[in-house]
Design an enzyme around this catalytic site. Structure first.
Site, short mmCIF file in Angstrom:
data_model
loop_
_atom_site.label_atom_id
_atom_site.label_comp_id
_atom_site.label_asym_id
_atom_site.label_seq_id
_atom_site.Cartn_x
_atom_site.Cartn_y
_atom_site.Cartn_z
N GLU A 140 1.09 -1.13 0.13
CA GLU A 140 -0.21 -0.46 0.03
C GLU A 140 0.62 1.28 -0.16
OE1 GLU A 140 -1.77 3.03 0.76
OE2 GLU A 140 -1.75 2.85 2.71
N CYS A 161 -1.21 9.39 2.90
CA CYS A 161 -0.90 8.96 1.14
C CYS A 161 -2.27 9.60 0.58
CB CYS A 161 -0.97 7.81 1.07
SG CYS A 161 -2.02 7.01 1.51
#
Length: 466
Positions: free
Chosen positions: A228, A262
């Protein structure tokens, strides 16, 4: 085993708050491997009970937990309290996901039972980031433990104190010794861990490190690798009617957590007639309080994680300015010896916006002439984590959803709003199609299909010699 020492400091003051030894990877794996079989054979009910005890312990120590995260990361206390709440909430979400996505399923046909069950991989490494040093690794750890795996956890070298605290909470919850093992250090320790005899690795972090791990795992396809990674996330504003609400959504998307999520919006894409929205964004950004986590009044943004990170952001800012960007709000560092940065906005219309993940409070604006150009600009990135549309109607959003290259696509919500009860992840340089959060149950165990009958039966009736 290395005898080096890691020291963690408060980014707001430079004061040392934690110190401990670096390395010990082989010993940690040996401890994990020694108890792997016992933990895998521990009943699911017992594993669930321990994770629920962990949740209760997190809630009981929530204030101390939040204050430590705030001190080690510099994030505002109000924000770290939400992180601790997410750590606790992850437990029931993961129990439900495990039952739905990795539970037992069976049927019977013609006297033959068909059964689907799941097994743990064994020893899993977890590499955690600094921006959410408890919540994000916890999103791997809880489902991995529920599945019956044992873990070697290397947190970011920026946030070892939070990891130590969390490991202590697991111990208080009754997790057997050796099931969760901590190792500390930088990238060299992470590479060592990834290269050892482990059964898989669960990673949250930068695209650069994730790509390096993928190369390191290229010759071991039997080992699970869940990546991820980051994003260069677009937020498109189109046919906006409520300027103030739109500006608030942009500012939250771009500058929450000092831009260290993110899913932060890095690029604001606007069409004709957008001057009022841009001015409202700038006016709201000017009002944001930047300060320490315990300041009064509470700040909206704390510092970035370190002086090194601030240095890198300043270099990235110089680069996009040099590329021709028109500075609307400069990136200002109030003190050269501390990593407090102001929210920065630059208009890159007519110039190539950066496709690096500038992991801080930097927003690039791109003006486009029409809707097709807006979609093209949104997708002009090697990443594919989050994308958002503010304004428009349902038909506009349906078209945006269909044409967006992203794993999270929001409408009239910030790009950094995501539910742990949903899958979380992206495509392109944002991950390897193993979305975490609710779908973590998918990669923490492997399926085993079984056909069974109470007795042998049948025979060969075709193709035999008389």
């Amino acid at each position: 085993m290395s005898t080096a020492e890691l020291v963690s400091t408060d980014p707001c003051t430079g004061e040392a708050i934690w110190a401990g030894p670096v390395g010990g990877v082989a010993a940690a794996i040996a401890r994990a491997r020694a108890v792997a079989s016992d933990w895998a054979r521990t009943s699911l009910a017992t594993r669930i009970a321990i994770t629920r005890a962990f949740k209760a312990a997190v809630e009981a120590e929530s204030d101390a937990f939040a204050r430590l995260i705030a001190r080690e990361t510099g994030k505002p206390l109000w924000e770290t309290r939400t992180e601790v709440a997410s750590v606790a909430a992850k437990v029931e979400i993961s129990i439900t996901a495990q039952a739905e996505r990795a539970g037992e399923k069976g049927s019977e046909a013609a006297g033959v039972r068909q059964l689907l069950r799941h097994k743990p991989h064994g020893v899993l490494a977890v590499l955690g980031p600094y921006n959410f040093p408890a919540h994000l690794p916890n999103g791997h750890i809880v489902p991995a433990l529920l599945a019956g795996n044992v873990i070697v956890f290397k947190p970011s070298e920026q946030t070892p104190a939070v990891a130590d605290f969390m490991a202590g909470v697991w111990a208080k919850a009754g997790l057997p010794e050796g099931v969760l093992n901590l190792v500390h250090g930088g990238g060299d320790v992470g590479r060592e861990l990834a290269g050892e005899e482990i059964d898989g690795l669960l990673f949250t972090g930068s695209a650069h490190v994730g790509a390096a791990l993928a190369r390191q795992f290229a010759d071991t396809p039997h080992r699970i690798l869940a990546l991820e990674m980051g994003g260069n996330n677009p937020l498109v504003a189109w046919d906006v009617t409520d300027i103030d609400a739109a500006a608030a959504t942009v500012v939250q998307s771009a500058f929450l957590s000092a831009g260290q999520r993110c899913t932060n919006a890095r690029r604001l894409i606007v069409g004709p007639g957008s001057d009022a929205l841009v001015e409202a964004v700038l006016a709201l950004a000017d009002r944001l309080i930047v300060g320490g986590p315990f300041d009064e009044p509470p700040p909206f943004m704390g510092p970035v994680i370190s002086n090194t990170a601030a240095d890198g952001l300043e270099r990235g800012w110089v680069g996009i300015v040099a590329a021709g960007g028109r500075v609307l709000r400069p990136l200002v560092r109030a003190r050269a010896d501390l990593p407090f940065l102001s929210p920065a906005v630059i208009d890159m219309t007519g110039h190539a916006p950066s496709d690096d993940e500038l992991f801080g409070p930097v927003l690039q604006i791109i003006r486009v002439p029409d809707w097709d150009a807006a979609i093209a600009a949104a997708n002009a990135t090697r990443f594919g984590l989050a994308a958002g549309l503010i304004g428009g109607d349902a038909a506009r959003f349906d078209d945006f959803w269909a044409r967006s290259r992203a794993g999270i696509v929001n409408w009239n919500r910030p790009t950094n709003g995501a539910s742990s009860a949903s899958p979380f992840g992206g495509i392109g340089a944002s991950g390897n199609h193993r979305p975490s959060a609710y779908y973590a149950a998918d990669y923490c165990a492997f399926p085993v299909a079984t056909l069974s009958a109470d007795a042998l039966g049948g025979g060969i009736t075709t193709g035999l010699k008389p």
